[in-house]
Design a protein around this motif. Structure first.
Motif, PDB file in Angstrom:
ATOM      1  N   SER A 123      32.149  21.880  42.658  1.00  0.00           N
ATOM      2  CA  SER A 123      32.729  20.652  42.134  1.00  0.00           C
ATOM      3  C   SER A 123      33.923  20.218  42.977  1.00  0.00           C
ATOM      4  CB  SER A 123      33.179  20.859  40.685  1.00  0.00           C
ATOM      5  OG  SER A 123      33.972  19.775  40.249  1.00  0.00           O
ATOM      6  N   ALA A 124      33.987  18.917  43.263  1.00  0.00           N
ATOM      7  CA  ALA A 124      35.151  18.381  43.962  1.00  0.00           C
ATOM      8  C   ALA A 124      36.408  18.538  43.116  1.00  0.00           C
ATOM      9  CB  ALA A 124      34.916  16.905  44.295  1.00  0.00           C
ATOM     10  N   LYS A 125      36.240  18.626  41.798  1.00  0.00           N
ATOM     11  CA  LYS A 125      37.385  18.801  40.909  1.00  0.00           C
ATOM     12  C   LYS A 125      38.062  20.147  41.122  1.00  0.00           C
ATOM     13  CE  LYS A 125      36.363  14.898  38.854  1.00  0.00           C
ATOM     14  NZ  LYS A 125      37.133  13.673  39.164  1.00  0.00           N
ATOM     15  N   ALA A 126      37.348  21.125  41.667  1.00  0.00           N
ATOM     16  CA  ALA A 126      37.942  22.443  41.875  1.00  0.00           C
ATOM     17  C   ALA A 126      39.150  22.362  42.803  1.00  0.00           C
ATOM     18  CB  ALA A 126      36.905  23.400  42.448  1.00  0.00           C
ATOM     19  N   GLY A 127      39.160  21.392  43.704  1.00  0.00           N
ATOM     20  CA  GLY A 127      40.274  21.252  44.626  1.00  0.00           C
ATOM     21  C   GLY A 127      41.550  20.781  43.966  1.00  0.00           C
ATOM     22  N   MET A 128      41.466  20.310  42.711  1.00  0.00           N
ATOM     23  CA  MET A 128      42.659  19.891  41.993  1.00  0.00           C
ATOM     24  C   MET A 128      43.515  21.082  41.571  1.00  0.00           C
ATOM     25  SD  MET A 128      41.034  17.018  39.407  1.00  0.00           S
ATOM     26  CE  MET A 128      42.544  17.007  38.444  1.00  0.00           C
ATOM     27  N   PHE A 129      42.848  22.189  41.306  1.00  0.00           N
ATOM     28  CA  PHE A 129      43.519  23.314  40.669  1.00  0.00           C
ATOM     29  C   PHE A 129      43.819  24.404  41.685  1.00  0.00           C
ATOM     30  CE2 PHE A 129      40.747  21.211  37.590  1.00  0.00           C
ATOM     31  CZ  PHE A 129      41.672  20.857  36.623  1.00  0.00           C
ATOM     32  N   ASP A 130      44.921  25.100  41.459  1.00  0.00           N
ATOM     33  CA  ASP A 130      45.377  26.126  42.397  1.00  0.00           C
ATOM     34  C   ASP A 130      44.764  27.465  41.999  1.00  0.00           C
ATOM     35  OD1 ASP A 130      46.691  27.372  44.398  1.00  0.00           O
ATOM     36  OD2 ASP A 130      48.715  26.779  43.786  1.00  0.00           O
ATOM     37  N   VAL A 131      43.495  27.652  42.393  1.00  0.00           N
ATOM     38  CA  VAL A 131      42.726  28.836  42.009  1.00  0.00           C
ATOM     39  C   VAL A 131      42.563  29.754  43.224  1.00  0.00           C
ATOM     40  CG1 VAL A 131      40.523  29.691  41.098  1.00  0.00           C
ATOM     41  CG2 VAL A 131      41.457  27.500  40.286  1.00  0.00           C
ATOM     42  N   ASP A 132      42.719  31.041  42.995  1.00  0.00           N
ATOM     43  CA  ASP A 132      42.451  32.035  44.037  1.00  0.00           C
ATOM     44  C   ASP A 132      40.987  32.451  43.916  1.00  0.00           C
ATOM     45  OD1 ASP A 132      42.503  34.023  45.932  1.00  0.00           O
ATOM     46  OD2 ASP A 132      43.485  35.500  44.633  1.00  0.00           O
ATOM     47  N   TRP A 133      40.115  31.761  44.645  1.00  0.00           N
ATOM     48  CA  TRP A 133      38.679  32.032  44.553  1.00  0.00           C
ATOM     49  C   TRP A 133      38.292  33.315  45.288  1.00  0.00           C
ATOM     50  CZ3 TRP A 133      36.083  29.162  41.153  1.00  0.00           C
ATOM     51  CH2 TRP A 133      36.547  27.881  40.851  1.00  0.00           C
ATOM     52  N   ASN A 134      39.179  33.825  46.116  1.00  0.00           N
ATOM     53  CA  ASN A 134      38.866  35.024  46.912  1.00  0.00           C
ATOM     54  C   ASN A 134      39.631  36.235  46.394  1.00  0.00           C
ATOM     55  OD1 ASN A 134      37.200  33.574  48.868  1.00  0.00           O
ATOM     56  ND2 ASN A 134      39.127  32.650  49.551  1.00  0.00           N
ATOM     57  N   SER A 135      39.494  36.481  45.113  1.00  0.00           N
ATOM     58  CA  SER A 135      40.207  37.582  44.483  1.00  0.00           C
ATOM     59  C   SER A 135      39.761  38.922  45.053  1.00  0.00           C
ATOM     60  CB  SER A 135      39.970  37.569  42.970  1.00  0.00           C
ATOM     61  OG  SER A 135      40.521  38.701  42.355  1.00  0.00           O
ATOM     62  N   SER A 136      40.683  39.885  45.055  1.00  0.00           N
ATOM     63  CA  SER A 136      40.329  41.242  45.489  1.00  0.00           C
ATOM     64  C   SER A 136      39.474  41.954  44.448  1.00  0.00           C
ATOM     65  CB  SER A 136      41.614  42.051  45.739  1.00  0.00           C
ATOM     66  OG  SER A 136      42.390  42.134  44.557  1.00  0.00           O
ATOM     67  N   ARG A 137      39.399  41.417  43.253  1.00  0.00           N
ATOM     68  CA  ARG A 137      38.574  41.995  42.196  1.00  0.00           C
ATOM     69  C   ARG A 137      37.162  41.431  42.309  1.00  0.00           C
ATOM     70  NH1 ARG A 137      43.646  41.047  40.494  1.00  0.00           N
ATOM     71  NH2 ARG A 137      44.747  42.673  39.345  1.00  0.00           N
ATOM     72  N   ARG A 138      36.181  42.306  42.427  1.00  0.00           N
ATOM     73  CA  ARG A 138      34.802  41.853  42.649  1.00  0.00           C
ATOM     74  C   ARG A 138      34.321  40.937  41.543  1.00  0.00           C
ATOM     75  NH1 ARG A 138      30.565  46.393  43.704  1.00  0.00           N
ATOM     76  NH2 ARG A 138      29.289  44.509  43.663  1.00  0.00           N
ATOM     77  N   ASN A 139      34.695  41.255  40.287  1.00  0.00           N
ATOM     78  CA  ASN A 139      34.179  40.436  39.178  1.00  0.00           C
ATOM     79  C   ASN A 139      34.942  39.124  39.010  1.00  0.00           C
ATOM     80  OD1 ASN A 139      36.556  41.341  38.091  1.00  0.00           O
ATOM     81  ND2 ASN A 139      35.643  42.393  36.333  1.00  0.00           N
ATOM     82  N   LEU A 140      35.842  38.813  39.954  1.00  0.00           N
ATOM     83  CA  LEU A 140      36.534  37.525  39.936  1.00  0.00           C
ATOM     84  C   LEU A 140      36.304  36.717  41.206  1.00  0.00           C
ATOM     85  CD1 LEU A 140      40.046  37.922  38.261  1.00  0.00           C
ATOM     86  CD2 LEU A 140      38.154  36.481  37.543  1.00  0.00           C
ATOM     87  N   GLN A 141      35.562  37.240  42.133  1.00  0.00           N
ATOM     88  CA  GLN A 141      35.310  36.506  43.370  1.00  0.00           C
ATOM     89  C   GLN A 141      34.437  35.285  43.068  1.00  0.00           C
ATOM     90  OE1 GLN A 141      33.709  39.310  46.190  1.00  0.00           O
ATOM     91  NE2 GLN A 141      35.647  40.433  46.356  1.00  0.00           N
ATOM     92  N   GLY A 142      34.956  34.117  43.446  1.00  0.00           N
ATOM     93  CA  GLY A 142      34.237  32.879  43.171  1.00  0.00           C
ATOM     94  C   GLY A 142      34.286  32.459  41.721  1.00  0.00           C
ATOM     95  N   LYS A 143      35.192  33.037  40.937  1.00  0.00           N
ATOM     96  CA  LYS A 143      35.269  32.737  39.511  1.00  0.00           C
ATOM     97  C   LYS A 143      36.698  32.409  39.098  1.00  0.00           C
ATOM     98  CE  LYS A 143      31.486  35.870  38.138  1.00  0.00           C
ATOM     99  NZ  LYS A 143      30.620  34.872  37.465  1.00  0.00           N
ATOM    100  N   VAL A 144      36.814  31.804  37.921  1.00  0.00           N
ATOM    101  CA  VAL A 144      38.100  31.548  37.277  1.00  0.00           C
ATOM    102  C   VAL A 144      38.183  32.437  36.049  1.00  0.00           C
ATOM    103  CG1 VAL A 144      39.576  29.825  36.178  1.00  0.00           C
ATOM    104  CG2 VAL A 144      38.035  29.142  38.015  1.00  0.00           C
ATOM    105  N   LEU A 145      39.288  33.151  35.916  1.00  0.00           N
ATOM    106  CA  LEU A 145      39.466  33.979  34.723  1.00  0.00           C
ATOM    107  C   LEU A 145      39.889  33.095  33.559  1.00  0.00           C
ATOM    108  CD1 LEU A 145      39.630  37.062  33.801  1.00  0.00           C
ATOM    109  CD2 LEU A 145      42.096  36.676  33.833  1.00  0.00           C
ATOM    110  N   LEU A 146      39.199  33.252  32.426  1.00  0.00           N
ATOM    111  CA  LEU A 146      39.542  32.516  31.212  1.00  0.00           C
ATOM    112  C   LEU A 146      39.923  33.506  30.119  1.00  0.00           C
ATOM    113  CD1 LEU A 146      36.751  29.775  31.000  1.00  0.00           C
ATOM    114  CD2 LEU A 146      39.029  29.599  31.996  1.00  0.00           C
ATOM    115  N   PRO A 147      41.202  33.754  29.924  1.00  0.00           N
ATOM    116  CA  PRO A 147      41.634  34.739  28.918  1.00  0.00           C
ATOM    117  C   PRO A 147      41.690  34.122  27.529  1.00  0.00           C
ATOM    118  CG  PRO A 147      43.523  33.920  30.127  1.00  0.00           C
ATOM    119  CD  PRO A 147      42.324  33.222  30.700  1.00  0.00           C
ATOM    120  N   VAL A 148      40.522  33.888  26.936  1.00  0.00           N
ATOM    121  CA  VAL A 148      40.443  33.147  25.682  1.00  0.00           C
ATOM    122  C   VAL A 148      39.925  33.984  24.521  1.00  0.00           C
ATOM    123  CG1 VAL A 148      40.123  30.950  26.873  1.00  0.00           C
ATOM    124  CG2 VAL A 148      38.115  32.320  26.273  1.00  0.00           C
ATOM    125  N   LEU A 149      39.564  35.237  24.772  1.00  0.00           N
ATOM    126  CA  LEU A 149      38.941  36.050  23.731  1.00  0.00           C
ATOM    127  C   LEU A 149      39.988  36.865  22.976  1.00  0.00           C
ATOM    128  CD1 LEU A 149      35.857  37.394  25.755  1.00  0.00           C
ATOM    129  CD2 LEU A 149      36.062  35.268  24.422  1.00  0.00           C
TER     130      LEU A 149
END
Length: 925
Positions: free
Chosen positions: A118-144
């Motif tokens: 999404s072009a909208k992804a460039g709006m947000f300051d996200v670290d898409w290259n996390s050192s954590r494998r289960n966060l690579q290419g993902k956004v963490l949502l701490p909502v649970l």
């Protein structure tokens, strides 16, 4: 910057807090009163669409839509028209650093649905290259509310069909998590067996077309557009066929019961739903401080800057808006560049627009002169003026009293470092991790630094930020660091090295070179882009660490004198001398003559007049100590116990007594049960905030119910007016004196702020006594009907002696404010550009008088404001004792605009000059 022309420069501003219970139309009702008061500009809280029910507006969800809860675009137009008819300009509060995220933010939801596609992804300051494998290419949502696996097994995550939108979402109670259309195939295909209705062929076609998305050959945007079209087709089919909707809903219900399959589906999404407690350690998008639902924006990108300010620039071009206030400027990647773009877009080369920035300056720090802004929002001047009214001779006595009463003997320097380290290791741990990864990637790219370990880099970063004496330095891609920044970096590195002890400290040298921009040089051996990005990430983190560590932690642990514990304040600068005050004013007039002069804001810890009452305690330390001891004995029965210690502890009891001094309503009778109960509930809210922010006996994330209940019981017991209460009787008697002394302090403070170089701002209702506690107490409704009546009364009769007899009503302050603002209306150039000349009194109590002249070719104005009132006037019912103190007035005849007396120039006794009113404003005839 070039100073705005006088026609565009605010004379004085009036801050209004807008929300659903005080809308544009409510503001319109009070505009005639505000104009009559004498200000030139309305200064509005954020007006763009925010979270429903927001009481402050800083949780913006759409930067280009006027908040419908305030009255929308039409309501704003009505407000602008009314303001213009009354000659009032408008200053808007902009929030460029962050945006509220969730289901009400379409851009955020598109990013969750499509990730980096999404072009909208460039709006947000996200670290898409996390050192954590289960966060690579993902956004963490701490909502649970519990760990992911438990939530899954308990069936709290379910799939639902949104028939109107033709889309499928996962839901966790009220939280919507979009499912990527790339996964619709697995969710729709089973419905082919359940549904045999007349639209079966269309469903089959949709299943086929959704399947084709996985092999789409076009651009990412083409893929998203194609999927959007498919969802529209699905929505249309569902609209006309309830049986189809029921079949798909049944399929989703069945799928949701297979928690393993649901977990695997969610693992394929561009986000990772997680337990809320994970956020501090693993969240990988920049936030506003540690607030998960306020995500940082990459406003440094030109396209985003242009798009998110589009509506604001239209308001400026249409003449509806004449000034801008920038929230949390230190959160931006490059504040100077942002201000330049804003000025270029909204201002004109020969007429820059009035811009002020929310910037916290350390006592030794100055705003960079190259920035194209008029100044800050005034927290530095707030503390500068306030410091005049703290008796410097009391520091030792108050420090000793505090230590003996509370048992706390921690050096504030170390307390601040410890508080910042706690914030960095807990609330902002994930941000530190992102920064450490960036620095390690950079260091590993060169043989000379590749042996620095991740753990070593992280520890060094934590220590360096903890020792940083200002909010942030300002390295950017165009300008080298200033000499001031270089000094700050060297100082912090030196302190961090010393704290590290006898270990290898070469990593600090590497970080020093990084922050000074040396690693960005072509011959450094490092990638200049990576180096600049890492340095700027440091700068974006050091500010929140200071804010959370100082204002939101240390200030709620150290309570020697609460007048110090204010935004922009520093207990280590105990008091301000008259000479330091004059130097600061001369410097402001030279560099930022239109700097905003605030005293109370929506963010201050307590109202301006509450601080002046507490400051008065510094002039009566012996009596204060005796009273606190007596009150402690009287309220001992209300003190509980938690884990073997007093609850509330002595530190929080000391906070309670000072808070009560600041907030005590002078009209409150000791037998007024309802009034005392209402006050108790307000104090409880402030006390609990202090306890939680302090993070020692409870916290926001780990609330200790037993301790907090003890705090509630203590406050309610101490303020119980339903039966004889020795504490209330003694406290009310004490407040007769302290309230009056605080009022005298406040009149002096108000006169200085309204006449010194800069643009004074009045926070809503602060033209009368402003005794609020920390938010939300400072956002309570203002009684404008009463203020209108009082202003009308002053227009008819303003006898100074009669006004001072009614000081508890706030009339003397309103009289002072109205008279000075009227003068500013008549003599705008005198205050905008007039000279500032300190005047020195002579005599035994010369240091108790702050005096200066404001002068230009058309006028000469003399300002006289006493300070340290408890020594001057121990008994407020008796005249101030100036002894032999005199002030040499320039030759001529003057009219005191506050007492309407005529005064001749020459050597005059200060006692005579101030015999009619506590302060004087002498305009040469």
């Amino acid at each position: 910057m070039k100073a705005p022309q006088s026609a565009q420069l605010p004379r004085a501003t009036y801050r209004l807090q807008l929300h659903k219970d005080f809308t544009f139309d409510d503001a319109i009702e009070v505009l005639p009163y505000i104009a009559d008061l004498g200000v030139s500009h309305l200064y509005l809280s954020p007006i763009m669409a925010a979270r429903p029910g927001s009481t402050h507006g800083y949780d913006v969800i759409d930067h280009n839509r006027v908040n419908p809860e305030l009255g929308g675009e039409e309501g704003f137009d009505r407000l602008c028209a009314k303001a213009q008819s009354l000659g009032l300009g408008i200053i808007l509060d902009l929030v460029p650093n962050h945006v509220g995220v969730g289901a009400d933010n379409a851009a955020w939801m598109e990013m969750l649905e499509w990730g980096q596609r999404s072009a909208k992804a460039g709006m947000f300051d996200v670290d898409w290259n996390s050192s954590r494998r289960n966060l690579q290419g993902k956004v963490l949502l701490p909502v649970l509310g519990a760990p992911f696996g438990i939530v899954l097994e308990q069936g709290e995550l379910t799939l639902r069909l949104d028939a109107q939108a033709g889309q499928i979402d996962a839901w966790y109670y009220e939280t919507r998590l979009p499912v990527s259309p790339l996964d619709y195939l697995a969710l729709l295909e089973p419905s082919l067996k359940r549904y045999t209705g007349e639209h079966a062929r269309e469903l089959a076609n949709l299943v086929r077309d959704f399947e084709a998305l996985s092999t789409h050959q076009g651009s990412d945007q083409s893929l998203i557009d194609t999927a959007r079209g498919l969802k529209s087709r699905l929505a249309e089919a569902l609209r006309i066929d309830a049986e189809l909707a029921a079949a798909i809903a049944s399929t989703l219900d069945e799928f949701s019961k297979n928690w393993r399959a649901l977990g695997e589906l969610l693992d394929r999404q561009a986000y990772r739903a997680a337990y809320w407690r994970v956020s501090a350690d693993e969240i990988n998008y920049r936030r506003f401080f540690d607030i998960n639902d306020l995500a940082g924006l990459r406003v440094e990108r030109e396209a985003l800057f242009a798009s998110m300010h589009e509506r604001v620039f239209e308001f400026v071009a249409q003449g509806k808006v004449q000034g801008l206030r920038i929230d949390h400027v230190d959160g931006l990647l490059d504040p100077r560049e942002y201000a330049e773009r804003l000025q270029a877009a909204a201002g004109k080369p020969d007429a820059p627009i009035y811009i002020v920035i929310e910037k916290i300056l350390a006592p030794h720090e100055s705003l960079p002169e190259a920035w194209p802004v008029a100044g800050t929002t005034g927290y530095d001047t707030l503390n500068l003026v306030g410091g005049l009214f703290i008796d410097p001779e009391s520091e030792r006595a108050l420090s000793l009293l505090y230590r003996r009463y509370t048992g706390r003997d921690e050096d504030f320097d170390w307390l601040l470092v410890r508080s910042k380290l706690q914030i960095l290791q807990e609330s902002l741990a994930s941000e530190v991790g992102v920064l450490a990864n960036a620095v390690q990637t950079l260091s590993a790219s060169d043989w000379h630094s590749r042996d620095f370990t991740y753990a070593g880099i992280r520890r060094a970063l934590e220590s360096l930020i903890a020792h940083f004496p200002v909010y942030r330095p300002y390295l950017d891609r165009r300008l080298a660091p200033s000499a001031a920044d270089l000094r700050v970096i060297d100082w912090a590195v030196g302190r961090a090295k010393k704290a590290a002890g006898a270990v290898d400290t070469s990593v600090f040298d590497f970080l020093s070179r990084l922050l000074k921009g040396e690693l960005c040089a072509p011959d450094s051996g490092y990638d200049a882009g990576l180096a600049l990005r890492a340095a700027q990430r440091f700068q974006q983190l050091s500010g929140p660490a200071m804010a959370k560590g100082l204002e939101d932690t240390s200030f709620y642990r150290h309570f020697r004198l609460l007048a110090h514990n204010e935004v922009g304040g520093d207990p280590r600068r105990y008091a301000v001398t008259v000479s330091a005050f004059h130097r600061a004013n001369e410097d402001r007039l030279r560099k930022f003559p239109a700097d905003m002069l605030g005293a109370t804001t929506h963010d201050t810890k307590r109202g301006e007049d509450a601080r002046m009452r507490i400051a008065a305690l510094s002039g009566m330390t012996a009596e204060w100590g005796r009273r606190v001891s007596a009150w402690t004995r009287a309220n001992r029965r209300w003190v509980g116990e938690h884990e073997g210690e007093a609850a509330p502890d002595r530190n929080h009891q000391y906070y309670f007594y000072q808070t009560l001094v600041g907030a005590w309503p002078m009209e409150l009778r000791v037998d007024d049960v309802d009034g005392a109960t209402a006050l108790a509930e307000r104090v409880i809210e402030a006390m609990l905030k202090a306890v939680r922010e302090g993070k020692e006996r409870s916290s926001w994330t780990n609330q200790v119910a037993a301790y907090e209940d003890a705090v509630r019981s203590f406050v309610r017991g101490a303020l119980d007016a339903s039966k004889p209460n020795a504490f209330l009787l003694d406290f009310a008697e004490f407040m007769q004196r302290v309230g009056a002394l605080g009022a005298l302090n406040s009149l002096s403070q108000t006169l200085l702020r309204l006449t010194m170089p800069g643009v004074p701002d009045l926070y809503q209702g602060s033209e009368s006594w402003q005794l609020s506690m920390v938010d939300p107490d400072n956002r309570r409704p203002v009684d404008y009907a009463r203020l209108r009546e009082q202003l009308a009364e002053l227009r008819k009769e303003s006898n100074p002696a009669a006004l001072m007899q009614r000081w508890a009503d706030g009339l003397p302050k309103l009289h002072l404010v109205q008279r000075v603002l009227e003068l500013r209306r008549r003599k705008p150039l005198l205050f905008a550009a007039g000279a500032y000349r300190p005047l020195a009194a002579e005599g035994e109590r010369a240091d108790h008088l702050v005096a200066y002249a404001r002068e230009d070719d058309s006028a000469q104005l003399l300002v006289l404001a006493p300070r340290l009132w408890p020594a001057l006037q121990p008994d407020p019912a008796q005249p101030a004792d100036w002894r032999d103190t005199q002030l040499m007035l320039p030759n001529g005849q003057y009219r005191d605009l506050l007492s309407d007396r005529v005064v001749n120039g020459g050597a005059r006794n200060v006692s005579e000059l101030l015999s009619a009113f506590p302060v004087a404003l002498l305009l040469r005839a």
